[in-house]
Design a protein around this motif. Structure first.
Motif, PDB file in Angstrom:
ATOM      1  N   SER A  42     -50.104  16.119  19.324  1.00 46.74           N
ATOM      2  CA  SER A  42     -49.660  17.198  18.444  1.00 46.74           C
ATOM      3  C   SER A  42     -49.747  16.830  16.970  1.00 46.74           C
ATOM      4  O   SER A  42     -49.678  17.706  16.106  1.00 46.74           O
ATOM      5  CB  SER A  42     -48.222  17.598  18.785  1.00 46.74           C
ATOM      6  OG  SER A  42     -47.304  16.615  18.348  1.00 46.74           O
ATOM      7  N   THR A  43     -49.904  15.534  16.662  1.00 46.54           N
ATOM      8  CA  THR A  43     -49.912  15.078  15.273  1.00 46.54           C
ATOM      9  C   THR A  43     -51.304  14.856  14.712  1.00 46.54           C
ATOM     10  O   THR A  43     -51.452  14.624  13.501  1.00 46.54           O
ATOM     11  CB  THR A  43     -49.151  13.748  15.144  1.00 46.54           C
ATOM     12  OG1 THR A  43     -49.888  12.694  15.793  1.00 46.54           O
ATOM     13  CG2 THR A  43     -47.758  13.838  15.744  1.00 46.54           C
ATOM     14  N   LEU A  44     -52.338  14.931  15.538  1.00 46.80           N
ATOM     15  CA  LEU A  44     -53.666  14.435  15.155  1.00 46.80           C
ATOM     16  C   LEU A  44     -54.609  15.531  14.687  1.00 46.80           C
ATOM     17  O   LEU A  44     -54.636  16.632  15.236  1.00 46.80           O
ATOM     18  CB  LEU A  44     -54.301  13.697  16.334  1.00 46.80           C
ATOM     19  CG  LEU A  44     -53.502  12.541  16.926  1.00 46.80           C
ATOM     20  CD1 LEU A  44     -54.223  11.965  18.130  1.00 46.80           C
ATOM     21  CD2 LEU A  44     -53.228  11.462  15.876  1.00 46.80           C
ATOM     22  N   ALA A  45     -55.422  15.196  13.688  1.00 47.26           N
ATOM     23  CA  ALA A  45     -56.537  16.034  13.267  1.00 47.26           C
ATOM     24  C   ALA A  45     -57.631  15.946  14.335  1.00 47.26           C
ATOM     25  O   ALA A  45     -57.595  15.048  15.200  1.00 47.26           O
ATOM     26  CB  ALA A  45     -57.067  15.562  11.916  1.00 47.26           C
ATOM     27  N   PRO A  46     -58.601  16.847  14.316  1.00 45.98           N
ATOM     28  CA  PRO A  46     -59.656  16.819  15.346  1.00 45.98           C
ATOM     29  C   PRO A  46     -60.360  15.473  15.465  1.00 45.98           C
ATOM     30  O   PRO A  46     -60.713  15.056  16.559  1.00 45.98           O
ATOM     31  CB  PRO A  46     -60.612  17.916  14.882  1.00 45.98           C
ATOM     32  CG  PRO A  46     -59.733  18.890  14.167  1.00 45.98           C
ATOM     33  CD  PRO A  46     -58.718  18.043  13.453  1.00 45.98           C
ATOM     34  N   GLN A  47     -60.555  14.768  14.348  1.00 40.75           N
ATOM     35  CA  GLN A  47     -61.100  13.416  14.371  1.00 40.75           C
ATOM     36  C   GLN A  47     -60.146  12.478  13.638  1.00 40.75           C
ATOM     37  O   GLN A  47     -59.547  12.857  12.630  1.00 40.75           O
ATOM     38  CB  GLN A  47     -62.478  13.362  13.727  1.00 40.75           C
ATOM     39  CG  GLN A  47     -63.576  13.986  14.581  1.00 40.75           C
ATOM     40  CD  GLN A  47     -64.957  13.624  14.074  1.00 40.75           C
ATOM     41  OE1 GLN A  47     -65.207  13.611  12.876  1.00 40.75           O
ATOM     42  NE2 GLN A  47     -65.856  13.325  14.991  1.00 40.75           N
ATOM     43  N   VAL A  48     -60.023  11.260  14.175  1.00 38.07           N
ATOM     44  CA  VAL A  48     -59.094  10.274  13.621  1.00 38.07           C
ATOM     45  C   VAL A  48     -59.858   9.000  13.295  1.00 38.07           C
ATOM     46  O   VAL A  48     -60.519   8.417  14.165  1.00 38.07           O
ATOM     47  CB  VAL A  48     -57.958   9.955  14.613  1.00 38.07           C
ATOM     48  CG1 VAL A  48     -56.972   8.974  13.983  1.00 38.07           C
ATOM     49  CG2 VAL A  48     -57.252  11.224  15.049  1.00 38.07           C
TER      50      VAL A  48
END
Length: 215
Positions: A42-48
Motif C-alpha cells: 500500500s506504500t509503494l509507487a509502481p516502481q521502487v
C-alpha cells in the motif's frame, strides 16, 4: 570554521503532504515488521529503486516493480525469515527536496535540476510531485531462540541473538495515481526510492539473518 552545509527549510511543503509522507513511511516500516504484504504494497509507487551500495557494495542498486519488491523483501530470504523479529524505528525526518519530479537516467539517478535565476529550484504547492526525505532510523533485528513463536500468546518470543543497525534512510516519494485511495487532486504520495546509509551496527547480522532452521 565555516561549514559548507546549508540548512534547507522547504517553504512549499504543505501539512497535508507532510502528514501523507509520514503516515506512508510508518506503514512501510510496519509492513516490514508485521511481515505484512498488504501494509507494504500500500506504500509503494509502481516502481521502487533500492540502493544498498553503502550497506553492501555487491548488492548495488536495483529497480523493482512494486509487487516484486514486496514479495522479495517479505520472503524467507529477507524480512520474511520465520526465525527473525524486527522493528524499524523512524526518527525525525529531514525534507531535502519538495518540488517538480526531477528527470532521471536509465539507472534511476536524477540529473541536476535546472536552477531559477535566483539560484533556487522552481517549485510551488501546485507542481510538487516529488519529495525527498532523510530519516534517522534504527533497524533492530532479533533471532528467536526457537524457530517458531511461543504458542502462549501472553509471552513474547525468546530472542537469542540480536543485531541492530543505526543509519540515515533516504526515501523519495512520487505523487501517483493509486487505485481507490485518492486525494482531491486524484493522486497520492507513494514510496519510489530507498537508500540506507549506515552509521554503525551491533551484533553479527549475517548470523542473525541466517535461514530458519540453520544452526
Amino acid at each position: 570554521m565555516e561549514s559548507s552545509f546549508a540548512l534547507h527549510i522547504p517553504t512549499n511543503l504543505t501539512f497535508q503532504d507532510y502528514f501523507a509522507v509520514t503516515q506512508t513511511a510508518r506503514t512501510w516500516a510496519d509492513g516490514y515488521d508485521l511481515k505484512s504484504y498488504a501494509h507494504l504494497i500500500s506504500t509503494l509507487a509502481p516502481q521502487v529503486s533500492v540502493d544498498y551500495t553503502d550497506v553492501n557494495p555487491d548488492w548495488g542498486k536495483k529497480i523493482y516493480d512494486k509487487e516484486a519488491f514486496a514479495k522479495l523483501w517479505l520472503s524467507e530470504e529477507h524480512l520474511g525469515n520465520s526465525a527473525l523479529n524486527t522493528q524499524h524505528l523512524l526518527g525525525l525526518p529531514y525534507f531535502s527536496y519538495v518540488g517538480p519530479k526531477r528527470p532521471r537516467n536509465e539507472f534511476g539517478n536524477w540529473f541536476a535540476a535546472r536552477p531559477t535565476s535566483h539560484g533556487e529550484i522552481a517549485a510551488n504547492d501546485q507542481d510538487s510531485e516529488e519529495i525527498e526525505v532523510s530519516w534517522q532510523i534504527l533497524a533492530s533485528h532479533g533471532r528467536r531462540a526457537t524457530d517458531s513463536a511461543s504458542e502462549d500468546k501472553d509471552h513474547l518470543p525468546l530472542i537469542g541473538e540480536t543485531s541492530d543497525h543505526r543509519a540515515f534512510m533516504t526515501q523519495v516519494y512520487f505523487k501517483v495515481q493509486d487505485g481507490d485511495q485518492i486525494n482531491s487532486s486524484g493522486r497520492v504520495w507513494r514510496l519510489a526510492s530507498i537508500k540506507p546509509s549506515p552509521i554503525y551496527a551491533t551484533g553479527v547480522f549475517s548470523r542473525v539473518r541466517r535461514p530458519s532452521g540453520a544452526p
